[in-house]
Design a protein around this motif. Structure first.
Motif, PDB file in Angstrom:
ATOM      1  N   ARG A  23       0.900  -1.276   0.013  1.00 59.26           N
ATOM      2  CA  ARG A  23      -0.016  -0.114  -0.005  1.00 59.26           C
ATOM      3  C   ARG A  23       0.811   1.365   0.024  1.00 59.26           C
ATOM      4  O   ARG A  23       0.659   2.347  -0.762  1.00 59.26           O
ATOM      5  CB  ARG A  23      -0.804   0.246   1.194  1.00 59.26           C
ATOM      6  CG  ARG A  23      -1.994  -0.967   1.245  1.00 59.26           C
ATOM      7  CD  ARG A  23      -2.590  -1.405   2.652  1.00 59.26           C
ATOM      8  NE  ARG A  23      -3.366  -0.072   3.126  1.00 59.26           N
ATOM      9  CZ  ARG A  23      -4.496   0.011   2.776  1.00 59.26           C
ATOM     10  NH1 ARG A  23      -5.250  -0.797   2.225  1.00 59.26           N
ATOM     11  NH2 ARG A  23      -5.293   1.152   3.327  1.00 59.26           N
ATOM     12  N   MET A  24       1.677   1.346   1.017  1.00 55.90           N
ATOM     13  CA  MET A  24       2.645   2.425   0.913  1.00 55.90           C
ATOM     14  C   MET A  24       3.680   2.452  -0.482  1.00 55.90           C
ATOM     15  O   MET A  24       3.673   3.672  -0.816  1.00 55.90           O
ATOM     16  CB  MET A  24       3.736   2.125   2.046  1.00 55.90           C
ATOM     17  CG  MET A  24       3.181   2.947   3.486  1.00 55.90           C
ATOM     18  SD  MET A  24       4.412   2.115   4.767  1.00 55.90           S
ATOM     19  CE  MET A  24       6.010   2.692   4.423  1.00 55.90           C
ATOM     20  N   GLU A  25       3.977   1.391  -0.780  1.00 53.17           N
ATOM     21  CA  GLU A  25       4.638   1.469  -2.026  1.00 53.17           C
ATOM     22  C   GLU A  25       3.761   2.044  -3.224  1.00 53.17           C
ATOM     23  O   GLU A  25       4.376   3.183  -3.939  1.00 53.17           O
ATOM     24  CB  GLU A  25       5.033   0.000  -2.504  1.00 53.17           C
ATOM     25  CG  GLU A  25       6.267  -0.023  -3.385  1.00 53.17           C
ATOM     26  CD  GLU A  25       6.775  -1.538  -3.749  1.00 53.17           C
ATOM     27  OE1 GLU A  25       7.848  -1.721  -3.469  1.00 53.17           O
ATOM     28  OE2 GLU A  25       5.854  -2.250  -3.906  1.00 53.17           O
ATOM     29  N   MET A  26       2.515   1.980  -3.414  1.00 56.79           N
ATOM     30  CA  MET A  26       1.536   2.175  -4.248  1.00 56.79           C
ATOM     31  C   MET A  26       1.468   3.720  -4.230  1.00 56.79           C
ATOM     32  O   MET A  26       1.482   4.679  -5.027  1.00 56.79           O
ATOM     33  CB  MET A  26       0.330   1.512  -4.411  1.00 56.79           C
ATOM     34  CG  MET A  26       0.392   0.281  -4.764  1.00 56.79           C
ATOM     35  SD  MET A  26      -1.005   0.001  -6.069  1.00 56.79           S
ATOM     36  CE  MET A  26      -1.818  -1.293  -5.418  1.00 56.79           C
ATOM     37  N   GLN A  27       1.267   4.155  -2.919  1.00 57.07           N
ATOM     38  CA  GLN A  27       1.019   5.826  -2.659  1.00 57.07           C
ATOM     39  C   GLN A  27       2.252   6.581  -2.943  1.00 57.07           C
ATOM     40  O   GLN A  27       2.082   7.609  -3.252  1.00 57.07           O
ATOM     41  CB  GLN A  27       0.641   5.842  -1.210  1.00 57.07           C
ATOM     42  CG  GLN A  27      -0.846   5.121  -0.862  1.00 57.07           C
ATOM     43  CD  GLN A  27      -1.466   5.593   0.257  1.00 57.07           C
ATOM     44  OE1 GLN A  27      -0.901   6.420   1.298  1.00 57.07           O
ATOM     45  NE2 GLN A  27      -2.596   5.643   0.326  1.00 57.07           N
ATOM     46  N   THR A  28       3.509   5.856  -2.717  1.00 57.54           N
ATOM     47  CA  THR A  28       4.800   6.446  -3.134  1.00 57.54           C
ATOM     48  C   THR A  28       4.759   6.725  -4.540  1.00 57.54           C
ATOM     49  O   THR A  28       5.244   7.656  -5.200  1.00 57.54           O
ATOM     50  CB  THR A  28       5.827   5.967  -2.425  1.00 57.54           C
ATOM     51  OG1 THR A  28       5.617   5.619  -1.252  1.00 57.54           O
ATOM     52  CG2 THR A  28       7.256   6.876  -2.557  1.00 57.54           C
ATOM     53  N   LEU A  29       4.474   5.532  -5.525  1.00 56.81           N
ATOM     54  CA  LEU A  29       4.495   5.540  -6.765  1.00 56.81           C
ATOM     55  C   LEU A  29       3.650   6.198  -7.650  1.00 56.81           C
ATOM     56  O   LEU A  29       3.874   6.736  -8.688  1.00 56.81           O
ATOM     57  CB  LEU A  29       4.619   3.813  -7.232  1.00 56.81           C
ATOM     58  CG  LEU A  29       5.827   3.080  -6.967  1.00 56.81           C
ATOM     59  CD1 LEU A  29       5.778   1.645  -7.179  1.00 56.81           C
ATOM     60  CD2 LEU A  29       7.193   3.681  -7.409  1.00 56.81           C
ATOM     61  N   LEU A  30       2.305   6.147  -7.258  1.00 61.37           N
ATOM     62  CA  LEU A  30       1.308   6.854  -7.865  1.00 61.37           C
ATOM     63  C   LEU A  30       1.636   8.259  -8.469  1.00 61.37           C
ATOM     64  O   LEU A  30       1.353   8.420  -9.557  1.00 61.37           O
ATOM     65  CB  LEU A  30       0.050   6.831  -7.111  1.00 61.37           C
ATOM     66  CG  LEU A  30      -1.459   6.871  -7.744  1.00 61.37           C
ATOM     67  CD1 LEU A  30      -1.499   6.270  -9.210  1.00 61.37           C
ATOM     68  CD2 LEU A  30      -2.569   6.800  -6.991  1.00 61.37           C
ATOM     69  N   PRO A  31       1.971   9.067  -7.556  1.00 62.18           N
ATOM     70  CA  PRO A  31       2.319  10.299  -8.113  1.00 62.18           C
ATOM     71  C   PRO A  31       3.149  10.391  -9.485  1.00 62.18           C
ATOM     72  O   PRO A  31       2.842  11.176 -10.469  1.00 62.18           O
ATOM     73  CB  PRO A  31       2.855  11.414  -7.071  1.00 62.18           C
ATOM     74  CG  PRO A  31       2.363  10.488  -5.796  1.00 62.18           C
ATOM     75  CD  PRO A  31       2.331   9.099  -6.027  1.00 62.18           C
ATOM     76  N   ARG A  32       4.180   9.585  -9.179  1.00 59.57           N
ATOM     77  CA  ARG A  32       5.253   9.612 -10.530  1.00 59.57           C
ATOM     78  C   ARG A  32       4.368   8.847 -11.641  1.00 59.57           C
ATOM     79  O   ARG A  32       4.839   9.165 -12.625  1.00 59.57           O
ATOM     80  CB  ARG A  32       6.417   8.947  -9.937  1.00 59.57           C
ATOM     81  CG  ARG A  32       7.424  10.056  -9.479  1.00 59.57           C
ATOM     82  CD  ARG A  32       8.553   9.015  -8.972  1.00 59.57           C
ATOM     83  NE  ARG A  32       8.160   8.499  -7.798  1.00 59.57           N
ATOM     84  CZ  ARG A  32       9.127   7.209  -7.084  1.00 59.57           C
ATOM     85  NH1 ARG A  32      10.255   7.211  -7.691  1.00 59.57           N
ATOM     86  NH2 ARG A  32       8.858   6.853  -5.863  1.00 59.57           N
ATOM     87  N   ALA A  33       3.444   8.091 -11.265  1.00 62.26           N
ATOM     88  CA  ALA A  33       2.814   7.396 -12.522  1.00 62.26           C
ATOM     89  C   ALA A  33       2.311   8.376 -13.357  1.00 62.26           C
ATOM     90  O   ALA A  33       2.445   8.099 -14.779  1.00 62.26           O
ATOM     91  CB  ALA A  33       1.861   6.432 -11.786  1.00 62.26           C
ATOM     92  N   ILE A  34       1.681   9.394 -12.919  1.00 63.79           N
ATOM     93  CA  ILE A  34       0.952  10.272 -13.642  1.00 63.79           C
ATOM     94  C   ILE A  34       1.959  11.031 -14.720  1.00 63.79           C
ATOM     95  O   ILE A  34       1.927  10.822 -15.899  1.00 63.79           O
ATOM     96  CB  ILE A  34       0.217  11.334 -13.187  1.00 63.79           C
ATOM     97  CG1 ILE A  34      -1.016  10.915 -12.134  1.00 63.79           C
ATOM     98  CG2 ILE A  34      -0.506  12.443 -13.965  1.00 63.79           C
ATOM     99  CD1 ILE A  34      -1.739  11.523 -11.449  1.00 63.79           C
TER     100      ILE A  34
END
Ligand code: C2E
Ligand code: CA
Ligand code: CA
Ligand code: CA
Length: 282
Positions: A23-34
């Motif tokens: 979960r933490m990993e996804m929340q860290t990665l999501l902003p960069r995903a855009i």
């Protein structure tokens, strides 16, 4: 996990899904995903039940995570909702979907009237900048507001009726429609339903599931009631999750006009939409 066809999202296994590390990993990665262009919008046709003709598409987001594959919205939208990242994700989806829809309308023969539906989350509905954001996306895409419908779940709408009423009123002034998503699964008060300026009810797939099969006597009266309720209120209806010919036969008997589901098409990537429309005889 669900079946994984070519365009279906890959599902994390239960253990990974639950682990807070993931979960933490996804929340860290999501902003960069855009920023990195890892988000995709897939499109699923909204179909005329009588003719099979596509009237529009629903935009459904996916995340193409390097080394993982296509991640389902069910696996990251709730996290993005918790963290507030959904506001940025939602803005990107809206901008992308309106631009794509406008492009098909202006380039694919016979597609000039195509509609586009976009999902809005609870956080987006509460966000004070929502209406300006929608107005800006309409302006920069050149999309006809009357061909745009924003989908909001019944539970989210009824959670704060006062805010919903205010925000929906301002959205409707822009000329866009508003659909109540997953209708029948929440607890709409009929008097609120009458007050909210909505344009469409989307009957949840769980009710469509039961049509024509063993559960028909339970599902059919509900679907029938929603259709006549919509008619009485002057709203359109979309039957979601239509998978079988039996379900379609019952929906025709009930005089439902619009449907969506694997029976016609799964959500497809952007590149497949124009060829799919052309193959439909446009
Ligand atoms: P939803 O808005 O209720 O979307 C319908 C879901 O049902 C989609 O799943 C679609 O692929 C699936 N579906 C369509 N036809 C059938 C069928 O015949 N049978 C079955 N079993 N399923 C069918 P998907 O794409 O995985 O999206 C799941 C949910 O994620 C959506 O449910 C919506 O709540 C959310 N979501 C997707 N995109 C966005 C987005 O851009 N923003 C927000 N806020 N939420 C989104
Ligand atoms: Ca939806
Ligand atoms: Ca739905
Ligand atoms: Ca749903």
């Amino acid at each position: 996990a669900k079946s994984s066809g070519r365009n279906e999202a890959v599902f994390f296994d239960e253990e990974m899904h639950r682990s807070s590390l993931a979960r933490m990993e996804m929340q860290t990665l999501l902003p960069r995903a855009i920023e990195r262009g890892e988000l995709r919008v897939h499109y699923q046709p909204l179909v005329d039940i009588d003719t099979g003709e596509a009237k529009g598409f629903e935009a459904l987001v996916r995340w193409e995570q390097p080394g993982v594959g296509l991640v389902s919205p069910d696996d990251f939208i709730p996290l993005a909702e918790e963290s507030g990242q959904i506001v940025a994700v939602g803005e990107w989806v809206l901008g992308t979907a309106l631009a794509d829809a406008q492009y098909w309308r202006s380039t694919v023969p016979g597609a000039a009237d195509l509609r586009i539906a976009i999902n809005l989350s609870a956080r987006q509905l509460q966000h004070p900048g929502l209406v300006d954001m929608v107005a800006a996306a309409l302006a920069s895409s050149g999309m006809d507001p009357a061909a745009v419908e924003l989908e909001i779940t019944e539970t989210v709408l009824m959670d704060d009726v006062k805010n919903s009423l205010d925000t929906l009123t301002r959205l409707r002034r822009l000329g866009v429609g508003v659909a109540i998503d997953d209708f029948g699964t929440g607890y709409s008060s009929l008097s609120y339903l009458r007050q909210l300026p909505v344009t469409t009810l989307k009957i949840d797939g769980t009710f469509i599931d039961g049509l024509g099969g063993a559960a028909d006597e339970h599902a059919r009266p509900i679907v029938e009631a929603i259709i006549s309720l919509a008619r009485a209120l002057g709203l359109s209806v979309i039957a979601e999750g239509v998978e079988t010919t039996q379900q379609l036969t019952v929906l025709r008997k009930l005089d439902a006009r619009l449907g969506q589901g694997y029976h016609w098409a799964r959500p497809m990537p952007y590149e497949d939409v124009a060829p799919w429309l052309r193959a439909q005889g446009r």
